[in-house]
Scaffold this active site. Structure first.
Site, mmCIF file in Angstrom:
data_model
loop_
_atom_site.group_PDB
_atom_site.id
_atom_site.type_symbol
_atom_site.label_atom_id
_atom_site.label_comp_id
_atom_site.label_asym_id
_atom_site.label_seq_id
_atom_site.Cartn_x
_atom_site.Cartn_y
_atom_site.Cartn_z
ATOM 1 N N ASP A 62 0.854 -1.186 0.000
ATOM 2 C CA ASP A 62 0.000 0.000 0.000
ATOM 3 C C ASP A 62 0.892 1.240 0.000
ATOM 4 O OD1 ASP A 62 -2.111 1.717 0.142
ATOM 5 O OD2 ASP A 62 -2.960 0.889 1.985
ATOM 6 N N VAL A 63 1.161 1.765 -1.210
ATOM 7 C CA VAL A 63 2.039 2.931 -1.345
ATOM 8 C C VAL A 63 1.326 4.134 -1.956
ATOM 9 C CG1 VAL A 63 4.209 1.657 -1.452
ATOM 10 C CG2 VAL A 63 2.908 2.011 -3.541
ATOM 11 N N LYS A 64 0.219 3.889 -2.663
ATOM 12 C CA LYS A 64 -0.595 4.966 -3.257
ATOM 13 C C LYS A 64 0.257 5.959 -4.050
ATOM 14 C CE LYS A 64 -4.272 4.708 0.202
ATOM 15 N NZ LYS A 64 -3.661 3.763 1.185
ATOM 16 N N ARG A 65 1.145 5.455 -4.880
ATOM 17 C CA ARG A 65 2.005 6.324 -5.666
ATOM 18 C C ARG A 65 1.267 6.826 -6.907
ATOM 19 N NH1 ARG A 65 4.538 6.214 -1.381
ATOM 20 N NH2 ARG A 65 6.711 5.533 -1.218
ATOM 21 N N THR A 78 -0.857 -0.256 -4.628
ATOM 22 C CA THR A 78 -1.929 0.721 -4.795
ATOM 23 C C THR A 78 -1.364 1.944 -5.513
ATOM 24 O OG1 THR A 78 -1.481 1.605 -2.579
ATOM 25 C CG2 THR A 78 -3.268 -0.010 -2.792
#
Length: 276
Positions: A95-98, A125
């Site tokens: 879960d890094v949401k880059r 993510t």
């Protein structure tokens, strides 16, 4: 080359049940477990989660920010979590949401999806709010290495609605546009495409048409945030079979005893399976 992510996820969920457990070493949870708020406490927490869960749960989701907070020692722990969870048979969703553009997005893709990278996970993510097209380097790398991505579409935070539910000149919400873009990427894939979406389990009536997605849906919000198995059926309807519910705090609250942690996760998993 390994099988595409959609096929591996389908196989893992069939064998282990429909649950993703977040590994979120929040300072408050370290306190609750009687661990110090330092890299040693982080390591003990995270590796206990892997020991307890990686042999039984389909997907584990480390939240990168909680590891990054401890600098290089925290990143080293994250590398161990990814490697040991995968070795035990779990898929790892980082879960890094880059979200970025051009060469920067390509560098993120190499870091988290590139073959041989110490931080490479099975999926990540991504944030599409510089435009879905900006994700192309990550989508291409994921396709090349058999990895998956989960694109933020409709999240449960109240601030998200101003952007995600905004309507374009054709009457489509921004979120629906993202659904349609992901569906185009997944067209023709079997049993499931590798471009998934993040749709909150607590959002109620999303108004989204997910029928053509042909990809997985990560649904955070189970447990502590208020959603239960019945809510998943109401939110996702016929698409429920492709939903991967995720729970973090409700499961992690049962640590530090590995058996209690495992038992909590298995109870959640079994309740979800029974509700499908």
């Amino acid at each position: 080359m390994r099988a595409p992510f959609g096929a591996r996820l389908t196989e893992s969920v069939a064998a282990r049940g429909p649950l993703c457990v977040g590994i979120d070493p929040h300072p408050g949870l370290l306190d609750a477990w009687g661990l110090p708020r330092d890299a040693a406490g982080l390591e003990r927490f995270a590796l206990t989660c892997v020991e307890a869960l990686a042999g039984d749960i389909a997907v584990l989701k480390p939240q990168s920010a909680f590891f990054e907070a401890y600098g290089s020692r925290g990143i080293a722990v994250l590398e161990r979590v990814i490697a040991e969870a995968r070795a035990a048979g779990a898929l790892v969703l980082l879960d890094v949401k880059r979200g970025d553009i051009g060469s920067t997005m390509a560098a993120y893709a190499q870091a988290y999806l590139g073959e041989g990278s110490p931080l490479a996970a099975d999926a990540v993510t991504l944030s599409p709010y510089l435009g879905f097209g900006s994700l192309a380097p990550a989508l291409d790398e994921a396709a090349r290495t058999g990895c998956g991505v989960f694109v933020l579409a409709m999240t449960s935070n109240k601030e998200g609605a101003a952007v995600q539910r905004a309507v374009d000149e054709h009457g489509r919400t921004v979120a629906q546009t993202l659904v349609d873009e992901a569906a185009a990427c997944n067209s023709g894939a079997t049993p499931l495409g590798g471009v998934g979406l993040v749709v909150g389990a607590t959002i109620g009536d999303s108004g989204l048409d997910l029928s053509r997605l042909n990809g997985p849906i990560l649904a955070p919000g189970l447990g502590a945030q208020g959603a239960g198995p019945a809510d998943l059926a109401r939110v996702f309807g016929p698409s429920l079979r492709h939903v991967l519910p995720t729970s973090s705090r409700d499961v992690l609250a049962h640590g530090p005893n590995p058996e209690a942690l495992r038992g909590s996760a298995l109870r959640v998993r079994d309740s979800l399976a029974a509700a499908r």
